[in-house]
Design an enzyme around this catalytic site. Sequence first.
Site, short mmCIF file in Angstrom:
data_model
loop_
_atom_site.label_atom_id
_atom_site.label_comp_id
_atom_site.label_asym_id
_atom_site.label_seq_id
_atom_site.Cartn_x
_atom_site.Cartn_y
_atom_site.Cartn_z
N CYS A 128 0.82 -1.23 0.00
CA CYS A 128 0.00 0.00 0.00
C CYS A 128 0.85 1.28 0.00
O CYS A 128 0.59 2.22 -0.76
CB CYS A 128 -0.95 0.01 1.19
N GLN A 155 1.37 5.41 9.08
CA GLN A 155 0.52 4.39 8.48
C GLN A 155 -0.58 3.92 9.42
O GLN A 155 -0.37 3.65 10.61
CB GLN A 155 1.41 3.22 8.00
N GLY A 159 -3.78 -1.10 7.91
CA GLY A 159 -2.70 -1.69 7.12
C GLY A 159 -2.30 -3.06 7.64
O GLY A 159 -1.73 -3.87 6.93
N HIS A 244 -3.06 6.19 4.83
CA HIS A 244 -1.64 6.37 5.14
C HIS A 244 -1.18 7.75 4.66
O HIS A 244 -1.49 8.18 3.54
CB HIS A 244 -0.79 5.34 4.37
#
Length: 344
Positions: A128, A155, A159, A244
């Site tokens: 990502c 982040q 995630g 993020h």
Amino acid sequence: MALKVTVVGVGLVGETIISCLKERRFPCEWPPRVAATTERPKVLAGEEMLVEETSAEVFRNADIVLFAGKEGAQGASATWREAAEKAGALCIDNGRDFRLASDVPLVVPEVNPGSISRDTRFIASPNCSTIQMVVALNPIHEAARIRRIIVAGFQSTSGWGEKGPKELRKQTPAALESLESVSFDPAVFPRPIAFNCIPQIEPFMEEDYTREELKLLYETRKIMRDDAIQVSATCVRVPVFVGHGQSIWIETQKEIAPGEIKDLLRKAGGVRLYENVHESDPAMAYPTSIDVHRHPDDVLVGRVRRDLSNPRGNTLWVVADNLRKGAALNVVQIAELLVQRGMV
Ligand SMILES: NC(=O)c1ccc[n+]([C@@H]2O[C@H](COP(=O)([O-])OP(=O)(O)OC[C@H]3O[C@@H](n4cnc5c(N)ncnc54)[C@H](OP(=O)(O)O)[C@@H]3O)[C@@H](O)[C@H]2O)c1
């Protein structure tokens, strides 16, 4: 004719893939076949669907298989890639297992669609944080050759997968009472995440960089087709549910002014540019993680400015929805590319 799609994994990315297929009217039979580790009903994209236990049977007659299971030896694509390919399906994988294999294209449709060839049967989608960074940086690389990237990532907990936001939700009320007494699951995050920032995502590897940080180095080089790009990353887990953020410093071979970078990014596919920090509405001045809810499919770029410490340097702030452009949407866009090219 409607394609037959199988999605393996119905966690955060798998369920977002199913929503993207529906929203974008991907030309597949509906509902797609869905599989995970156990059979059970589950509401996906607002509809009750039967999740099957993954076996070779779920790949029978599939045109496309989208892997969104966990990684590693016990993970979905490591376990089931062979069966899916044997069944004749074209596979797209969200995980890290095959990203750096020389015979596997690592694809972000806005950046390197050309790395898919007519005989490609297995494609990897990048991490990502890599996806949002290369979507923002590739137009600059093409114009001025990026030589060096320094990136600090902020982040979100999603995630990690489903357990990440659950940890944040669980710890928050206790942390409001007393930060010292918060209990946490070290198998999810190595320290408490509520009201905290943790400078470790994934295990430590070579040179004391984490695996997440090294992905930004090796995946970026592969996608941008330039092994000379230097990348030094620090990835920090922050108490955010989705979205993020990245603070990125770049050094280019050719000098390029912030105004030229803005011109490039204004025209770039998949980018939403926040041009002016002096906007009276702060929501228009620069993007923040919560803005991904309004713009879930874009890579949001703001605070483009000169690096005062380096004549060939510039710096920018990049935000994206890690579950959509950072994973599920990217995979569905790759599948759309395969359809456009008549490969399925
Ligand atoms: N989260 C992100 O922001 C993000 C971004 C980019 C890439 N990715 C990658 O996308 C993948 C999925 O991540 P996620 O966040 O959706 O994780 P998640 O929420 O933890 O979900 C994982 C899913 O995988 C299934 N699964 C695990 N092992 C399996 C196996 N051997 N066979 C079949 N299914 C299996 C699980 O099944 P059960 O439901 O039965 O347990 C679950 O549905 C990972 O490879 C991750 O690294 C994630």
